[in-house]
Design a protein around this motif. Structure first.
Motif, PDB file in Angstrom:
ATOM      1  N   ARG A  79       0.868  -1.301  -0.060  1.00 27.06           N
ATOM      2  CA  ARG A  79      -0.015  -0.072  -0.008  1.00 27.06           C
ATOM      3  C   ARG A  79       0.868   1.228  -0.132  1.00 27.06           C
ATOM      4  O   ARG A  79       0.278   2.432  -0.447  1.00 27.06           O
ATOM      5  N   PHE A  80       2.145   1.056   0.261  1.00 24.38           N
ATOM      6  CA  PHE A  80       2.888   2.330   0.339  1.00 24.38           C
ATOM      7  C   PHE A  80       2.995   3.063  -0.785  1.00 24.38           C
ATOM      8  O   PHE A  80       3.431   2.718  -1.976  1.00 24.38           O
ATOM      9  N   ASP A  81       2.987   4.503  -0.707  1.00 24.34           N
ATOM     10  CA  ASP A  81       2.991   5.301  -2.094  1.00 24.34           C
ATOM     11  C   ASP A  81       4.149   6.368  -1.676  1.00 24.34           C
ATOM     12  O   ASP A  81       4.191   7.111  -0.750  1.00 24.34           O
ATOM     13  N   LEU A  82       5.163   6.022  -2.457  1.00 28.38           N
ATOM     14  CA  LEU A  82       6.550   6.899  -2.177  1.00 28.38           C
ATOM     15  C   LEU A  82       6.155   8.317  -2.413  1.00 28.38           C
ATOM     16  O   LEU A  82       6.982   9.204  -1.990  1.00 28.38           O
ATOM     17  N   SER A  83       5.334   8.616  -3.444  1.00 28.45           N
ATOM     18  CA  SER A  83       5.332   9.990  -3.922  1.00 28.45           C
ATOM     19  C   SER A  83       4.521  10.961  -2.720  1.00 28.45           C
ATOM     20  O   SER A  83       4.517  12.131  -3.019  1.00 28.45           O
ATOM     21  N   ARG A  84       3.888  10.264  -1.642  1.00 29.85           N
ATOM     22  CA  ARG A  84       3.233  11.067  -0.687  1.00 29.85           C
ATOM     23  C   ARG A  84       4.391  11.752   0.314  1.00 29.85           C
ATOM     24  O   ARG A  84       4.166  12.480   1.323  1.00 29.85           O
ATOM     25  N   GLY A  85       5.569  11.102   0.191  1.00 32.66           N
ATOM     26  CA  GLY A  85       6.673  11.809   0.819  1.00 32.66           C
ATOM     27  C   GLY A  85       6.724  11.163   2.342  1.00 32.66           C
ATOM     28  O   GLY A  85       7.737  11.771   3.225  1.00 32.66           O
ATOM     29  N   PHE A  86       6.100  10.223   2.917  1.00 28.69           N
ATOM     30  CA  PHE A  86       6.091   9.726   4.113  1.00 28.69           C
ATOM     31  C   PHE A  86       7.490   8.659   4.165  1.00 28.69           C
ATOM     32  O   PHE A  86       7.957   7.926   3.127  1.00 28.69           O
ATOM     33  N   GLU A  87       8.054   8.646   5.437  1.00 35.45           N
ATOM     34  CA  GLU A  87       8.744   7.589   5.566  1.00 35.45           C
ATOM     35  C   GLU A  87       8.170   6.357   5.791  1.00 35.45           C
ATOM     36  O   GLU A  87       7.209   6.026   6.326  1.00 35.45           O
ATOM     37  N   PHE A  88       8.769   5.255   5.116  1.00 38.43           N
ATOM     38  CA  PHE A  88       7.975   3.788   5.302  1.00 38.43           C
ATOM     39  C   PHE A  88       7.648   3.232   6.655  1.00 38.43           C
ATOM     40  O   PHE A  88       6.790   2.725   6.932  1.00 38.43           O
ATOM     41  N   SER A  89       8.862   3.566   7.488  1.00 38.57           N
ATOM     42  CA  SER A  89       8.687   3.175   8.524  1.00 38.57           C
ATOM     43  C   SER A  89       7.500   3.630   9.569  1.00 38.57           C
ATOM     44  O   SER A  89       6.601   2.920  10.260  1.00 38.57           O
ATOM     45  N   SER A  90       7.261   5.087   9.366  1.00 36.24           N
ATOM     46  CA  SER A  90       6.005   5.662   9.941  1.00 36.24           C
ATOM     47  C   SER A  90       4.962   5.306   9.405  1.00 36.24           C
ATOM     48  O   SER A  90       3.853   5.169   9.994  1.00 36.24           O
ATOM     49  N   PHE A  91       4.647   4.617   8.152  1.00 38.39           N
ATOM     50  CA  PHE A  91       3.567   4.282   7.476  1.00 38.39           C
ATOM     51  C   PHE A  91       3.180   2.862   7.999  1.00 38.39           C
ATOM     52  O   PHE A  91       2.338   2.317   7.958  1.00 38.39           O
TER      53      PHE A  91
END
Length: 265
Positions: A79-91
């Protein structure tokens, strides 16, 4: 596009092992290649491990929790969307925790308990701790009920249901007060007395028979107590076998209605 990306991954800097996390997420979003996903799982598996350890000693084996957390990690990668600028660990963290809590909610109880009872059980446990500190004594049922603004019956129901969260082994031993042999839980667990079922069934049948007329009583007794055929009963009464069949069905239907009424009480 997929073939081009896979080919590029086999060359030096673009291989999963050497690529950065951002490069891997970008490539996976484009290709959905399982090798890339597996590499991401390996790199972030420590998150699932850390979060799993927070839920040990709560009634479910660590290995089971870790498996659920690992699945949550995979869901997060998908589900992770790199374009949103979040760190993966936080997501990933809330996603994994959500899966673990869901597993505890649905699988943690040894006997299926309604969700409202599970939630109330958690509130009762929290209330007991809070009231114990406030009152400086063990809180009573009425204290907990007043604190949670619910009835004492609801508190008791939740407390009884919480006992099935972590079942006790039947091999659990108890001190036998000086006897040579300790008692096991299986020795203390009662069994259903079959005689009670016989008495209840006999009482139910008698109540149903009281609602039948004389002909219906004779048909039921002859057919199901004396094992006579419908033809034999018909000859004794002086009617056709078809008539006996209809009357028998009518009497049995009365039994069914009475049984349904009793079960609804």
């Amino acid at each position: 596009m997929k073939n081009v990306a896979c080919a590029a991954m086999n060359e030096g800097a673009d291989s999963p092992k050497k690529a950065t996390e951002k490069e891997l997420f970008k490539q996976y979003a484009e290709t959905k290649n399982k090798d890339i996903r597996n590499e991401l799982v390996n790199r972030y598996l420590y998150i699932a491990e850390i979060l799993s350890k927070k839920y040990v000693n709560k009634g479910i084996e660590y290995e089971d929790i870790f498996q659920v957390a690992s699945l949550g990690l995979i869901y997060a990668i998908e589900r992770f969307d790199l374009s949103r600028g979040f760190e993966f660990s936080s997501f990933a963290t809330p996603t994994i925790i959500g899966e673990i809590k869901k597993y505890f909610r649905d699988k943690g109880w040894s006997i299926r308990v309604p969700r409202r009872i599970q939630e109330l059980s958690k509130k009762v446990n929290a209330a007991r701790i809070a009231l114990n500190q406030t009152l400086q004594r063990t809180p009573r049922i009425e204290d907990i009920a007043e604190y949670l603004e619910c009835t004492e019956e609801q508190v008791l129901e939740a407390m009884e249901a919480s006992q099935v969260y972590t079942p006790k082994s039947l091999d659990l031993s108890y001190d036998s007060n000086g006897d040579d042999k300790d008692l096991q839980l299986m020795d203390l667990v009662g069994e259903d007395d079959k005689h009670f079922d016989v008495i209840e069934n006999r009482d139910f049948i008698q109540k149903c028979m009281d609602k039948l007329n004389e002909v219906e009583i004779k048909i039921i007794r002859d057919r199901f107590f004396y094992n006579k055929t419908q033809i034999q009963v018909a000859d004794e009464i002086g009617v056709s076998q078809m008539t006996i069949s209809r009357m028998e069905k009518k009497a049995i239907e009365k039994f069914r209605k009475e049984l349904k009424r009793v079960r609804e009480i």
